[in-house]
Motif scaffolding. Structure first.
Motif, PDB file in Angstrom:
ATOM      1  N   TYR A  86       0.855  -1.197   0.000  1.00  0.00           N
ATOM      2  CA  TYR A  86       0.000   0.000   0.000  1.00  0.00           C
ATOM      3  C   TYR A  86       0.882   1.235   0.000  1.00  0.00           C
ATOM      4  CZ  TYR A  86      -3.942  -2.940   1.410  1.00  0.00           C
ATOM      5  OH  TYR A  86      -4.933  -3.887   1.460  1.00  0.00           O
ATOM      6  N   THR A  87       0.578   2.178  -0.873  1.00  0.00           N
ATOM      7  CA  THR A  87       1.294   3.448  -0.909  1.00  0.00           C
ATOM      8  C   THR A  87       0.309   4.567  -1.234  1.00  0.00           C
ATOM      9  OG1 THR A  87       1.848   3.247  -3.257  1.00  0.00           O
ATOM     10  CG2 THR A  87       3.441   2.352  -1.684  1.00  0.00           C
ATOM     11  N   GLU A  88       0.798   5.792  -1.080  1.00  0.00           N
ATOM     12  CA  GLU A  88      -0.060   6.947  -1.361  1.00  0.00           C
ATOM     13  C   GLU A  88      -0.091   7.322  -2.833  1.00  0.00           C
ATOM     14  OE1 GLU A  88       0.620  10.335   1.066  1.00  0.00           O
ATOM     15  OE2 GLU A  88       0.538   9.178   2.922  1.00  0.00           O
ATOM     16  N   ASP A  89       0.996   7.072  -3.544  1.00  0.00           N
ATOM     17  CA  ASP A  89       1.011   7.435  -4.954  1.00  0.00           C
ATOM     18  C   ASP A  89       1.822   6.429  -5.761  1.00  0.00           C
ATOM     19  OD1 ASP A  89       3.748   8.119  -4.690  1.00  0.00           O
ATOM     20  OD2 ASP A  89       3.246  10.184  -4.200  1.00  0.00           O
ATOM     21  N   TYR A 129       6.153   2.167  -7.030  1.00  0.00           N
ATOM     22  CA  TYR A 129       7.283   1.651  -7.790  1.00  0.00           C
ATOM     23  C   TYR A 129       8.511   1.472  -6.894  1.00  0.00           C
ATOM     24  CZ  TYR A 129       4.686   2.425 -12.111  1.00  0.00           C
ATOM     25  OH  TYR A 129       3.760   2.381 -13.107  1.00  0.00           O
ATOM     26  N   ASN A 130       8.751   2.434  -5.991  1.00  0.00           N
ATOM     27  CA  ASN A 130       9.885   2.303  -5.069  1.00  0.00           C
ATOM     28  C   ASN A 130       9.722   1.095  -4.155  1.00  0.00           C
ATOM     29  OD1 ASN A 130      11.091   4.610  -6.094  1.00  0.00           O
ATOM     30  ND2 ASN A 130      10.223   5.953  -4.545  1.00  0.00           N
ATOM     31  N   LEU A 131       8.525   0.911  -3.617  1.00  0.00           N
ATOM     32  CA  LEU A 131       8.271  -0.214  -2.725  1.00  0.00           C
ATOM     33  C   LEU A 131       8.325  -1.542  -3.479  1.00  0.00           C
ATOM     34  CD1 LEU A 131       7.675  -0.954   0.180  1.00  0.00           C
ATOM     35  CD2 LEU A 131       5.256  -0.638  -0.292  1.00  0.00           C
ATOM     36  N   ALA A 132       7.811  -1.572  -4.699  1.00  0.00           N
ATOM     37  CA  ALA A 132       7.861  -2.792  -5.503  1.00  0.00           C
ATOM     38  C   ALA A 132       9.308  -3.144  -5.854  1.00  0.00           C
ATOM     39  CB  ALA A 132       7.036  -2.622  -6.778  1.00  0.00           C
ATOM     40  N   CYS A 183       0.464 -12.079  -9.760  1.00  0.00           N
ATOM     41  CA  CYS A 183       0.655 -10.679  -9.376  1.00  0.00           C
ATOM     42  C   CYS A 183      -0.277  -9.761 -10.163  1.00  0.00           C
ATOM     43  CB  CYS A 183       2.094 -10.247  -9.629  1.00  0.00           C
ATOM     44  SG  CYS A 183       3.305 -11.025  -8.565  1.00  0.00           S
ATOM     45  N   LYS A 184      -0.824  -8.787  -9.476  1.00  0.00           N
ATOM     46  CA  LYS A 184      -1.676  -7.774 -10.109  1.00  0.00           C
ATOM     47  C   LYS A 184      -1.481  -6.443  -9.401  1.00  0.00           C
ATOM     48  CE  LYS A 184      -4.078 -10.315 -13.005  1.00  0.00           C
ATOM     49  NZ  LYS A 184      -4.140 -10.122 -14.427  1.00  0.00           N
ATOM     50  N   ILE A 185      -1.734  -5.365 -10.119  1.00  0.00           N
ATOM     51  CA  ILE A 185      -1.697  -4.022  -9.545  1.00  0.00           C
ATOM     52  C   ILE A 185      -3.117  -3.469  -9.558  1.00  0.00           C
ATOM     53  CG2 ILE A 185      -0.936  -1.647  -9.894  1.00  0.00           C
ATOM     54  CD1 ILE A 185       1.653  -2.715 -11.002  1.00  0.00           C
ATOM     55  N   ASN A 186      -3.534  -2.940  -8.412  1.00  0.00           N
ATOM     56  CA  ASN A 186      -4.842  -2.299  -8.311  1.00  0.00           C
ATOM     57  C   ASN A 186      -4.595  -0.900  -7.764  1.00  0.00           C
ATOM     58  OD1 ASN A 186      -7.546  -1.815  -8.319  1.00  0.00           O
ATOM     59  ND2 ASN A 186      -7.987  -2.992  -6.483  1.00  0.00           N
ATOM     60  N   SER A 187      -4.644   0.082  -8.624  1.00  0.00           N
ATOM     61  CA  SER A 187      -4.356   1.457  -8.239  1.00  0.00           C
ATOM     62  C   SER A 187      -5.647   2.270  -8.262  1.00  0.00           C
ATOM     63  CB  SER A 187      -3.332   2.049  -9.215  1.00  0.00           C
ATOM     64  OG  SER A 187      -3.016   3.349  -8.846  1.00  0.00           O
ATOM     65  N   ILE A 188      -5.954   2.874  -7.113  1.00  0.00           N
ATOM     66  CA  ILE A 188      -7.181   3.669  -6.995  1.00  0.00           C
ATOM     67  C   ILE A 188      -6.794   5.103  -6.637  1.00  0.00           C
ATOM     68  CG2 ILE A 188      -9.359   3.936  -5.762  1.00  0.00           C
ATOM     69  CD1 ILE A 188      -9.202   0.903  -5.204  1.00  0.00           C
TER      70      ILE A 188
END
Length: 111
Positions: free
Chosen positions: A7-10, A15-18, A37-42
């Motif tokens: 979980y990140t804010e932006d 990308y840094n955490l991944a 693996c999947k990305i769910n960005s809201i």
């Protein structure tokens, strides 16, 4: 480790955490199951679709449309679908309960 959520804010923090997770995984000789693996960005309540490319040039795809991600056996997406989860749990309970009753165990063991 079987399942992990980041979980990140932006997007840049994601990308840094991944990248950090990928480096750590390589250090301990763990491999990503890219198929899972999947990305769910809201962002502001709406889904943004983007992908992440690993250092091995493999890509983690986004969740598309109403697609849900299965995490610990439950589908998750932008919202929690309580009715669907409750129905699934009820069906599993009835299935397991009936399976126990069909075993013809002594009453003490059944309970």
């Amino acid at each position: 480790m079987d399942d992990i959520k980041l979980y990140t804010e932006d997007e840049s923090q994601l990308y840094n955490l991944a990248t950090l997770t990928e480096q750590f995984s390589e250090d301990i000789k763990m491999e990503f199951g890219i198929g899972k693996c999947k990305i769910n960005s809201i962002k502001s309540g709406s889904i943004c679709q983007h992908q992440y490319t690993l250092s091995t040039e493999e890509k983690i795809e986004p969740l598309y449309g109403q697609e849900a991600y299965k995490y610990f056996g439950y589908n998750q997406s932008q919202q929690i679908h309580y009715k669907e989860i409750k129905n699934t749990l009820t069906q599993q309970f009835h299935h397991r309960f009936n399976a126990i009753l069909k075993k013809q165990l002594y009453v003490r063991n059944t309970i």
